[in-house]
Design a protein around this motif. Structure first.
Motif, PDB file in Angstrom:
ATOM      1  N   VAL A 163       4.397 -28.388  44.138  1.00  0.00           N
ATOM      2  CA  VAL A 163       4.259 -27.720  42.838  1.00  0.00           C
ATOM      3  C   VAL A 163       4.881 -28.587  41.751  1.00  0.00           C
ATOM      4  CG1 VAL A 163       4.994 -25.735  41.469  1.00  0.00           C
ATOM      5  CG2 VAL A 163       4.132 -25.382  43.789  1.00  0.00           C
ATOM      6  N   LEU A 164       6.083 -29.122  42.040  1.00  0.00           N
ATOM      7  CA  LEU A 164       6.741 -29.999  41.063  1.00  0.00           C
ATOM      8  C   LEU A 164       5.896 -31.234  40.792  1.00  0.00           C
ATOM      9  CD1 LEU A 164      10.506 -29.968  42.104  1.00  0.00           C
ATOM     10  CD2 LEU A 164       9.526 -29.224  39.925  1.00  0.00           C
ATOM     11  N   GLY A 165       5.312 -31.797  41.866  1.00  0.00           N
ATOM     12  CA  GLY A 165       4.473 -32.998  41.733  1.00  0.00           C
ATOM     13  C   GLY A 165       3.254 -32.721  40.878  1.00  0.00           C
ATOM     14  N   VAL A 223      -5.776 -35.984  33.782  1.00  0.00           N
ATOM     15  CA  VAL A 223      -4.664 -35.024  33.875  1.00  0.00           C
ATOM     16  C   VAL A 223      -4.800 -34.202  35.159  1.00  0.00           C
ATOM     17  CG1 VAL A 223      -3.623 -32.996  32.782  1.00  0.00           C
ATOM     18  CG2 VAL A 223      -4.419 -34.911  31.361  1.00  0.00           C
ATOM     19  N   LYS A 224      -6.025 -33.675  35.386  1.00  0.00           N
ATOM     20  CA  LYS A 224      -6.244 -32.841  36.573  1.00  0.00           C
ATOM     21  C   LYS A 224      -6.173 -33.669  37.845  1.00  0.00           C
ATOM     22  CE  LYS A 224      -9.378 -30.927  33.798  1.00  0.00           C
ATOM     23  NZ  LYS A 224     -10.709 -30.465  33.408  1.00  0.00           N
ATOM     24  N   LEU A 225      -6.660 -34.919  37.767  1.00  0.00           N
ATOM     25  CA  LEU A 225      -6.579 -35.803  38.932  1.00  0.00           C
ATOM     26  C   LEU A 225      -5.122 -36.014  39.338  1.00  0.00           C
ATOM     27  CD1 LEU A 225      -7.589 -37.966  40.972  1.00  0.00           C
ATOM     28  CD2 LEU A 225      -7.495 -39.621  39.106  1.00  0.00           C
ATOM     29  N   GLN A 226      -4.251 -36.301  38.352  1.00  0.00           N
ATOM     30  CA  GLN A 226      -2.863 -36.600  38.700  1.00  0.00           C
ATOM     31  C   GLN A 226      -2.139 -35.337  39.168  1.00  0.00           C
ATOM     32  OE1 GLN A 226      -2.308 -39.649  39.016  1.00  0.00           O
ATOM     33  NE2 GLN A 226      -0.184 -39.562  39.658  1.00  0.00           N
ATOM     34  N   ALA A 227      -2.553 -34.167  38.669  1.00  0.00           N
ATOM     35  CA  ALA A 227      -1.997 -32.910  39.188  1.00  0.00           C
ATOM     36  C   ALA A 227      -2.388 -32.758  40.661  1.00  0.00           C
ATOM     37  CB  ALA A 227      -2.504 -31.734  38.365  1.00  0.00           C
ATOM     38  N   MET A 228      -3.634 -33.125  40.977  1.00  0.00           N
ATOM     39  CA  MET A 228      -4.099 -33.053  42.365  1.00  0.00           C
ATOM     40  C   MET A 228      -3.300 -34.021  43.256  1.00  0.00           C
ATOM     41  SD  MET A 228      -7.928 -33.914  43.766  1.00  0.00           S
ATOM     42  CE  MET A 228      -7.806 -35.446  44.652  1.00  0.00           C
ATOM     43  N   VAL A 229      -3.043 -35.224  42.742  1.00  0.00           N
ATOM     44  CA  VAL A 229      -2.249 -36.196  43.502  1.00  0.00           C
ATOM     45  C   VAL A 229      -0.869 -35.612  43.798  1.00  0.00           C
ATOM     46  CG1 VAL A 229      -1.169 -38.489  43.421  1.00  0.00           C
ATOM     47  CG2 VAL A 229      -3.500 -38.183  42.574  1.00  0.00           C
ATOM     48  N   GLY A 230      -0.270 -34.978  42.799  1.00  0.00           N
ATOM     49  CA  GLY A 230       1.034 -34.360  42.993  1.00  0.00           C
ATOM     50  C   GLY A 230       0.985 -33.244  44.026  1.00  0.00           C
ATOM     51  N   ALA A 231      -0.092 -32.450  43.984  1.00  0.00           N
ATOM     52  CA  ALA A 231      -0.220 -31.339  44.934  1.00  0.00           C
ATOM     53  C   ALA A 231      -0.310 -31.856  46.370  1.00  0.00           C
ATOM     54  CB  ALA A 231      -1.451 -30.502  44.587  1.00  0.00           C
ATOM     55  N   PHE A 232      -0.950 -32.996  46.560  1.00  0.00           N
ATOM     56  CA  PHE A 232      -1.089 -33.553  47.909  1.00  0.00           C
ATOM     57  C   PHE A 232       0.123 -34.372  48.341  1.00  0.00           C
ATOM     58  CE2 PHE A 232      -5.599 -32.544  47.637  1.00  0.00           C
ATOM     59  CZ  PHE A 232      -5.922 -32.290  48.960  1.00  0.00           C
ATOM     60  N   LEU A 233       0.703 -35.152  47.407  1.00  0.00           N
ATOM     61  CA  LEU A 233       1.727 -36.125  47.804  1.00  0.00           C
ATOM     62  C   LEU A 233       3.156 -35.686  47.487  1.00  0.00           C
ATOM     63  CD1 LEU A 233       0.068 -39.529  46.830  1.00  0.00           C
ATOM     64  CD2 LEU A 233      -0.051 -38.285  48.998  1.00  0.00           C
ATOM     65  N   GLY A 234       3.303 -34.593  46.725  1.00  0.00           N
ATOM     66  CA  GLY A 234       4.648 -34.178  46.347  1.00  0.00           C
ATOM     67  C   GLY A 234       5.171 -34.995  45.180  1.00  0.00           C
ATOM     68  N   LEU A 235       6.340 -34.592  44.662  1.00  0.00           N
ATOM     69  CA  LEU A 235       6.867 -35.208  43.439  1.00  0.00           C
ATOM     70  C   LEU A 235       7.108 -36.705  43.583  1.00  0.00           C
ATOM     71  CD1 LEU A 235       7.872 -34.891  40.559  1.00  0.00           C
ATOM     72  CD2 LEU A 235      10.126 -34.316  41.467  1.00  0.00           C
ATOM     73  N   ARG A 236       7.835 -37.083  44.646  1.00  0.00           N
ATOM     74  CA  ARG A 236       8.201 -38.486  44.787  1.00  0.00           C
ATOM     75  C   ARG A 236       6.963 -39.376  44.998  1.00  0.00           C
ATOM     76  NH1 ARG A 236      12.978 -40.882  48.065  1.00  0.00           N
ATOM     77  NH2 ARG A 236      13.322 -38.727  48.655  1.00  0.00           N
ATOM     78  N   GLY A 237       6.084 -38.948  45.902  1.00  0.00           N
ATOM     79  CA  GLY A 237       4.859 -39.712  46.167  1.00  0.00           C
ATOM     80  C   GLY A 237       4.002 -39.848  44.920  1.00  0.00           C
ATOM     81  N   MET A 238       3.926 -38.741  44.151  1.00  0.00           N
ATOM     82  CA  MET A 238       3.118 -38.764  42.925  1.00  0.00           C
ATOM     83  C   MET A 238       3.687 -39.767  41.928  1.00  0.00           C
ATOM     84  SD  MET A 238       2.777 -37.896  39.613  1.00  0.00           S
ATOM     85  CE  MET A 238       4.229 -36.862  39.342  1.00  0.00           C
ATOM     86  N   LEU A 239       5.029 -39.777  41.782  1.00  0.00           N
ATOM     87  CA  LEU A 239       5.647 -40.691  40.813  1.00  0.00           C
ATOM     88  C   LEU A 239       5.428 -42.146  41.209  1.00  0.00           C
ATOM     89  CD1 LEU A 239       8.991 -38.817  39.990  1.00  0.00           C
ATOM     90  CD2 LEU A 239       7.034 -39.195  38.460  1.00  0.00           C
ATOM     91  N   VAL A 240       5.556 -42.435  42.518  1.00  0.00           N
ATOM     92  CA  VAL A 240       5.338 -43.819  42.968  1.00  0.00           C
ATOM     93  C   VAL A 240       3.871 -44.204  42.744  1.00  0.00           C
ATOM     94  CG1 VAL A 240       5.428 -45.420  44.919  1.00  0.00           C
ATOM     95  CG2 VAL A 240       7.190 -43.665  44.673  1.00  0.00           C
ATOM     96  N   SER A 241       2.956 -43.293  43.090  1.00  0.00           N
ATOM     97  CA  SER A 241       1.537 -43.620  42.950  1.00  0.00           C
ATOM     98  C   SER A 241       1.167 -43.807  41.477  1.00  0.00           C
ATOM     99  CB  SER A 241       0.659 -42.544  43.602  1.00  0.00           C
ATOM    100  OG  SER A 241       0.424 -41.475  42.724  1.00  0.00           O
TER     101      SER A 241
END
Ligand SMILES: [Zn+2]
Length: 240
Positions: free
Chosen positions: A149-151, A175-193
């Motif tokens: 959720v945070l991602g 915007v929606k794509l990166q929200a989806m990335v966060g939903a799948f990878l979590g906060l840390r994974g999303m930030l690195v990606s």
């Protein structure tokens, strides 16, 4: 083990041929009568059986449409190959069944997003919105709902601010794509990606400018960079 991977690769190629139907159908969804069936992009004749797997046609036939004789475009083969290879990576990387399913669904969403954004500069809601929901659901199943959720909120939030500040330099699709990335990878994974995507976008942008392939005012879709970052984090490097 190798046979299992070969099986997963074949499954990926099969799913890739379905993704091809989607990628062809989406831009003409309002006018197309063929729907999601596999049809030749040149003559429009429906393909059947093994004809729908263009990789097979390339390897064991001439790589031409059986009906009009035209070459099947390279994109079809690339999508099938990408789906096969990425699914094998997801299978090797996943920690348990549910994690493998999470990574597989993620890459199967990213492939059509990548190809549609490259050609049409759009990231269809029909992929990103269910993608956000699926990502959250699968992360919840893996006990990572808080990070997911945070991602999603952070990823969507950061890009939303960039989209507003640059007045459309970045689209709502991103915007929606990166929200989806966060939903799948979590906060840390999303930030690195996201970091990888931004660096990659900067480098490629500079190269395109230097080679005068694009001018300063030209539209370069940002989605493919974000998607590449997401693929690297989900399948190649460890972030946690
Ligand atoms: Zn044809």
């Amino acid at each position: 083990m190798i046979w299992m991977k070969l099986g997963v690769f074949c499954l990926g190629v099969l799913l890739g041929s379905l993704l091809n139907n989607f990628i062809s159908w989406w831009p003409q969804r309002e006018t197309s009568s063929a729907g999601l069936r596999a049809v030749c992009p040149h003559c429009g004749h429906p393909w059947q059986g093994l004809e729908t797997i263009t990789l097979w046609g390339r390897l064991f036939a001439e790589g031409r449409c059986h009906y009009c004789g035209d070459h099947v475009p390279l994109r079809y083969i690339l999508v099938e190959l990408a789906a096969g290879i990425l699914l094998v990576l997801a299978y090797s990387r996943g920690q348990g069944m549910l994690d493998v399913i999470r990574l597989s669904i993620f890459v199967l969403l990213l492939i059509p997003l990548m190809f549609i954004d490259l050609k049409h500069h759009r990231l269809p809601n029909i992929l990103t919105l269910p993608g956000i929901a699926l990502g959250l659901l699968l992360s919840a199943g893996l006990g990572q709902i808080k990070s997911a959720v945070l991602g999603a909120l952070t990823g969507g939030g950061i890009l939303f601010i960039v989209a507003v500040v640059t007045r459309g330099g970045l689209g709502m699709g991103d915007v929606k794509l990166q929200a989806m990335v966060g939903a799948f990878l979590g906060l840390r994974g999303m930030l690195v990606s996201l970091t990888i995507g931004v660096i990659l976008g900067g480098i490629i942008g500079l190269i395109l400018l230097a080679l005068r392939l694009k001018g300063r005012k030209d539209m370069v879709p940002y989605g493919p960079f974000l998607i590449t970052g997401a693929l690297i984090v989900s399948l190649v490097i460890q972030t946690g």
